[in-house]
Design a protein around this motif. Structure first.
Motif, mmCIF file in Angstrom:
data_model
loop_
_atom_site.group_PDB
_atom_site.id
_atom_site.type_symbol
_atom_site.label_atom_id
_atom_site.label_comp_id
_atom_site.label_asym_id
_atom_site.label_seq_id
_atom_site.Cartn_x
_atom_site.Cartn_y
_atom_site.Cartn_z
ATOM 1 N N GLU A 99 -46.913 26.944 46.869
ATOM 2 C CA GLU A 99 -47.115 28.200 47.594
ATOM 3 C C GLU A 99 -46.840 27.963 49.066
ATOM 4 O O GLU A 99 -47.183 26.910 49.612
ATOM 5 C CB GLU A 99 -48.550 28.719 47.429
ATOM 6 C CG GLU A 99 -48.864 29.176 46.026
ATOM 7 C CD GLU A 99 -50.293 29.683 45.885
ATOM 8 O OE1 GLU A 99 -50.468 30.891 45.688
ATOM 9 O OE2 GLU A 99 -51.227 28.847 45.988
ATOM 10 N N ILE A 100 -46.245 28.967 49.701
ATOM 11 C CA ILE A 100 -45.989 28.944 51.136
ATOM 12 C C ILE A 100 -46.514 30.254 51.708
ATOM 13 O O ILE A 100 -46.167 31.334 51.217
ATOM 14 C CB ILE A 100 -44.490 28.796 51.455
ATOM 15 C CG1 ILE A 100 -43.959 27.483 50.897
ATOM 16 C CG2 ILE A 100 -44.245 28.908 52.958
ATOM 17 C CD1 ILE A 100 -42.454 27.342 51.002
ATOM 18 N N PHE A 101 -47.350 30.158 52.737
ATOM 19 C CA PHE A 101 -47.950 31.331 53.371
ATOM 20 C C PHE A 101 -47.434 31.456 54.800
ATOM 21 O O PHE A 101 -47.618 30.545 55.608
ATOM 22 C CB PHE A 101 -49.478 31.215 53.358
ATOM 23 C CG PHE A 101 -50.026 31.174 51.964
ATOM 24 C CD1 PHE A 101 -50.296 32.346 51.280
ATOM 25 C CD2 PHE A 101 -50.230 29.965 51.327
ATOM 26 C CE1 PHE A 101 -50.771 32.312 49.980
ATOM 27 C CE2 PHE A 101 -50.709 29.916 50.023
ATOM 28 C CZ PHE A 101 -50.976 31.087 49.349
ATOM 29 N N ASP A 117 -49.209 18.414 40.540
ATOM 30 C CA ASP A 117 -48.450 18.110 41.765
ATOM 31 C C ASP A 117 -48.324 19.323 42.696
ATOM 32 O O ASP A 117 -47.431 19.378 43.530
ATOM 33 C CB ASP A 117 -47.064 17.563 41.420
ATOM 34 C CG ASP A 117 -46.213 18.549 40.645
ATOM 35 O OD1 ASP A 117 -46.745 19.563 40.130
ATOM 36 O OD2 ASP A 117 -44.991 18.316 40.537
ATOM 37 N N TYR A 118 -49.229 20.281 42.559
ATOM 38 C CA TYR A 118 -49.225 21.500 43.379
ATOM 39 C C TYR A 118 -49.092 21.155 44.868
ATOM 40 O O TYR A 118 -49.718 20.226 45.368
ATOM 41 C CB TYR A 118 -50.521 22.275 43.126
ATOM 42 C CG TYR A 118 -50.785 23.416 44.075
ATOM 43 C CD1 TYR A 118 -50.130 24.629 43.917
ATOM 44 C CD2 TYR A 118 -51.699 23.289 45.110
ATOM 45 C CE1 TYR A 118 -50.384 25.687 44.781
ATOM 46 C CE2 TYR A 118 -51.959 24.346 45.970
ATOM 47 C CZ TYR A 118 -51.295 25.539 45.806
ATOM 48 O OH TYR A 118 -51.544 26.586 46.664
ATOM 49 N N HIS A 119 -48.256 21.935 45.561
ATOM 50 C CA HIS A 119 -48.049 21.731 46.996
ATOM 51 C C HIS A 119 -48.251 23.064 47.713
ATOM 52 O O HIS A 119 -47.772 24.095 47.255
ATOM 53 C CB HIS A 119 -46.641 21.202 47.272
ATOM 54 C CG HIS A 119 -46.448 20.775 48.688
ATOM 55 N ND1 HIS A 119 -46.886 19.557 49.155
ATOM 56 C CD2 HIS A 119 -45.893 21.409 49.741
ATOM 57 C CE1 HIS A 119 -46.595 19.453 50.441
ATOM 58 N NE2 HIS A 119 -45.996 20.564 50.816
ATOM 59 N N CYS A 120 -48.946 23.012 48.848
ATOM 60 C CA CYS A 120 -49.234 24.223 49.619
ATOM 61 C C CYS A 120 -48.895 24.001 51.089
ATOM 62 O O CYS A 120 -49.193 22.948 51.648
ATOM 63 C CB CYS A 120 -50.719 24.574 49.488
ATOM 64 S SG CYS A 120 -51.177 26.073 50.389
ATOM 65 N N ILE A 121 -48.264 25.013 51.691
ATOM 66 C CA ILE A 121 -48.072 25.050 53.140
ATOM 67 C C ILE A 121 -48.821 26.276 53.627
ATOM 68 O O ILE A 121 -48.491 27.414 53.278
ATOM 69 C CB ILE A 121 -46.587 25.130 53.536
ATOM 70 C CG1 ILE A 121 -45.819 23.936 52.968
ATOM 71 C CG2 ILE A 121 -46.449 25.189 55.058
ATOM 72 C CD1 ILE A 121 -44.316 23.983 53.207
ATOM 73 N N THR A 122 -49.863 26.054 54.421
ATOM 74 C CA THR A 122 -50.717 27.143 54.883
ATOM 75 C C THR A 122 -50.083 27.896 56.058
ATOM 76 O O THR A 122 -49.059 27.481 56.601
ATOM 77 C CB THR A 122 -52.094 26.611 55.338
ATOM 78 O OG1 THR A 122 -51.928 25.896 56.577
ATOM 79 C CG2 THR A 122 -52.728 25.716 54.281
ATOM 80 N N GLY A 133 -49.925 38.204 56.060
ATOM 81 C CA GLY A 133 -48.495 37.941 56.082
ATOM 82 C C GLY A 133 -47.902 38.010 54.698
ATOM 83 O O GLY A 133 -48.389 38.724 53.826
ATOM 84 N N THR A 134 -46.840 37.231 54.504
ATOM 85 C CA THR A 134 -46.160 37.185 53.218
ATOM 86 C C THR A 134 -46.325 35.799 52.603
ATOM 87 O O THR A 134 -46.623 34.840 53.306
ATOM 88 C CB THR A 134 -44.656 37.509 53.351
ATOM 89 O OG1 THR A 134 -44.061 36.562 54.230
ATOM 90 C CG2 THR A 134 -44.441 38.913 53.894
#
Length: 170
Positions: free
Chosen positions: A152-154, A64-69, A134-135
């Protein structure tokens, strides 16, 4: 007398500096086994991106991995994110992303961890060299003895090169 005083101050200074570096939570000497495992998985993730190895990359994510680029694109699920990376590797053959952990905090009771760090992405687009950095924040979860990334959030803080950097996301 002055020679002995200088020697005394040097010994005290050496002791203080040694005490500070040994008590540093980021020191390799003080790293917990779980933190070491998470850092190893982060290195494996960076290597997989460099090698364009989507299977290895996806194996580090929970189902269920979620990423915000950095451009606010969101993708949910291991397979959707794997396919997104595969498409990006085709569209940007020289793309590279490097995530560098600065702090990892572990909550062993719930087998979860927080990773904060810096990231950089580089590629060529329309003949221009793009670099964005960035962070980031990653949420880890230990499942069946393996540390996996759940989210993860970038956040971008700098972008140079080409039109890509001139067009902020909505």
């Amino acid at each position: 007398m002055m020679k002995h005083a200088n020697l005394f101050y040097w010994i005290v200074l050496t002791f203080v500096v040694s005490s500070i570096s040994c008590s540093n939570p980021n020191s390799k000497m003080e790293m917990s086994p779980d933190e070491d495992l998470i850092r190893t998985e982060r290195t494996r993730s960076n290597d997989a991106i460099q090698k364009k190895d989507t299977a290895t990359l996806a194996s580090i994510w929970t189902t269920d991995y979620h990423c915000i680029t950095s451009r606010n694109f969101q993708a949910s699920g291991r397979n959707e994110n794997r396919d997104r990376f595969a498409s990006e590797f085709i569209a940007k053959p020289d793309v590279i992303y490097i995530r560098t952990p600065e702090k990892i905090e572990i909550f062993p009771t719930w087998k979860m961890a927080a990773e904060n760090g810096t990231w950089v992405g580089r590629w060529t687009e329309k003949g221009a060299k793009i670099e964005i950095s960035g962070t980031y924040y990653a949420k880890w979860h230990k499942l069946n003895g393996q540390w996996m990334i759940r989210a993860e959030i970038f956040t971008p803080l700098k972008c140079t090169g080409g039109e890509f950097c001139d067009q902020p996301p909505i």
